[in-house]
Design an enzyme around this catalytic site. Sequence first.
Site, short mmCIF file in Angstrom:
data_model
loop_
_atom_site.label_atom_id
_atom_site.label_comp_id
_atom_site.label_asym_id
_atom_site.label_seq_id
_atom_site.Cartn_x
_atom_site.Cartn_y
_atom_site.Cartn_z
N ASP A 75 2.48 2.01 3.34
CA ASP A 75 3.33 1.00 4.00
C ASP A 75 4.78 1.38 3.76
OD1 ASP A 75 0.99 -0.54 4.18
OD2 ASP A 75 1.52 -1.77 2.44
N ASP A 124 -6.02 -13.92 9.27
CA ASP A 124 -4.87 -13.79 8.36
C ASP A 124 -3.68 -14.65 8.77
OD1 ASP A 124 -6.09 -12.00 6.64
OD2 ASP A 124 -5.21 -10.22 7.55
N ASP A 156 -11.04 -11.88 10.60
CA ASP A 156 -9.98 -12.06 9.61
C ASP A 156 -8.66 -12.28 10.33
OD1 ASP A 156 -9.02 -12.07 7.04
OD2 ASP A 156 -9.07 -9.89 6.76
N GLU A 185 -10.56 -6.85 -4.78
CA GLU A 185 -10.40 -7.90 -3.76
C GLU A 185 -11.66 -7.95 -2.90
OE1 GLU A 185 -6.61 -7.78 -1.67
OE2 GLU A 185 -7.60 -8.53 0.14
N ASP A 218 -0.73 -12.43 2.11
CA ASP A 218 -1.41 -11.42 2.92
C ASP A 218 -1.72 -12.08 4.27
OD1 ASP A 218 -2.67 -9.25 3.89
OD2 ASP A 218 -4.22 -9.13 2.36
N GLU A 252 -9.06 -13.65 -1.63
CA GLU A 252 -8.29 -13.92 -0.40
C GLU A 252 -9.00 -15.00 0.39
OE1 GLU A 252 -6.57 -10.63 1.64
OE2 GLU A 252 -6.92 -11.52 3.62
N HIS A 255 0.89 -1.16 0.00
CA HIS A 255 0.00 0.00 0.00
C HIS A 255 0.93 1.21 0.00
CE1 HIS A 255 -2.34 -3.00 2.35
NE2 HIS A 255 -3.42 -2.42 1.87
C1 XUL Z 1 -7.56 -6.57 4.25
C2 XUL Z 1 -6.74 -6.96 3.08
C3 XUL Z 1 -5.88 -5.90 2.50
C4 XUL Z 1 -5.82 -5.92 1.01
C5 XUL Z 1 -5.08 -4.77 0.41
O1 XUL Z 1 -8.36 -7.57 4.75
O2 XUL Z 1 -6.76 -8.10 2.67
O3 XUL Z 1 -4.62 -6.02 3.05
O4 XUL Z 1 -5.21 -7.09 0.56
O5 XUL Z 1 -5.58 -3.55 0.81
CO CO Z 2 -5.76 -9.00 1.07
#
Ligand code: XUL
Ligand code: CO
Length: 440
Positions: free
Chosen positions: A111, A316, A314, A239, A346, A275, A108
């Site tokens: 970042d 992750d 989420d 996304e 991610d 995702e 991003h």
């Molecule tokens: C948030 C997510 C983000 C996107 C990019 O859930 O997945 O990190 O991948 O903005």
């Molecule tokens: Co993402």
Amino acid sequence: MSNIVLGDKEYFKGIGQVKFEGKESDNPFAFKYYDENKVVAGKTLKEHFKFAVAYWHSFCGTGGDPFGPGTRVFPWATNSDPYQAAKDKMDAGFEFITKIGAPYFCFHDFDLIDEADTMAESQKRLDFITDYAKEKMAESGVKLLWGTANLFSNEQYMNGASTNPDFKVVARAGAQLKGALDATIKLDGENYVFWGGREGYMSLLNTNMKREIDHLGQFLTMARDYARGQGFKGNFFIEPKPAEPTKHQYDFDAATVIGFLREYNLMDDFKINLEVNHATLANHTMQHEMEVAASAGLLGSMDANRGDYQNGWDTDQFPTNLNELAEMMMIFLEHGGLQGGGINFDAKLRRNSTDLDDLFHAHIGGMDNFARSLMIADDILTKSNYSKLKADRYASFDSGDGKSFEEGKLTLEQLAKLGDNTQLTSGKQEMFENIINNYI
Ligand code: XUL
Ligand code: CO
């Protein structure tokens, strides 16, 4: 090369280039399955996956959660000057990406360097750090899979960015979007991602949904037109995610995004970045989302991670579930892979994973699990009777009246004349499930 140091300081001390050593190796800093040059289904593993490291989780995320601050102390995050701090972070980032052997990264805008109090100063910072990124990329050979704008963290976006009810905020988002597109183009980014972090609502009572979604369509159209005008040839990806941070996000899931792209005539330029944990938050499997996107020709890229079966948010986490990954890789191979994108981790370390080397273990596991799953999937598709069994279920449409039906040559009256009770045919689900496990 055993020890790679880009810049004049080594951050991940004592860890050299991570190499493939095979499954007998007990070296935790070696790949057991990911041999980037191994050819599976006609391509090397490196080409299939185009692995990318996510800048935000890996080099910015210190582990904070709603109940407490970060736990990781990054040796590259010590300088109070934002310009020098961003360079240090980038040195550490490229050292890691190179040592792990990922060919790509994703970012991003903010970042890369901290956002400032004014748009002008933020843009100046972004120009500075993308100059430095260009050098680091040339030196290392690491490429940019995709860039994106963080249009959700700044308080200005608390009511949304492009879907904000206040035009002034939409314009501010436009300024930031332009900067992020410029940065992506400058770094030869292969794709550009839109994740609609706050493009949704917290309450329908104060929301004109139709107007907001129209504005989103307009915003993406302007982005497409601007970037194409600047010579950007890559894909735009949306996304999907159903919720979090908003109660409801407009890019809910793949099917919703496909409807949106059709409605706003964006099908030629946009594809989908799926995702895993977003799929499960939408009460789908990732396999479901991949089938939906691929069936529309829009399976563009993947953000790799996983959720937790007991949690509804989420999380992750890095991908570890071979069964799930093997099923995903079957769909991946059946549809000829990803269109323009790659596999971006991610995923974030757990809050109590506080050693610098944990970032290596996480990515080694993720890359190995994808490699192993792709080989399993390829075996299932080429050595078992799986594909034939699946095709046979539809054999009645391959000829005769079934074929005429598929081709739209039968009226309902003709169909009705052919219709009567028939013999039951088993779906054989348990047998299909056994095939997967027999090859793991
Ligand atoms: C948030 C997510 C983000 C996107 C990019 O859930 O997945 O990190 O991948 O903005
Ligand atoms: Co993402």
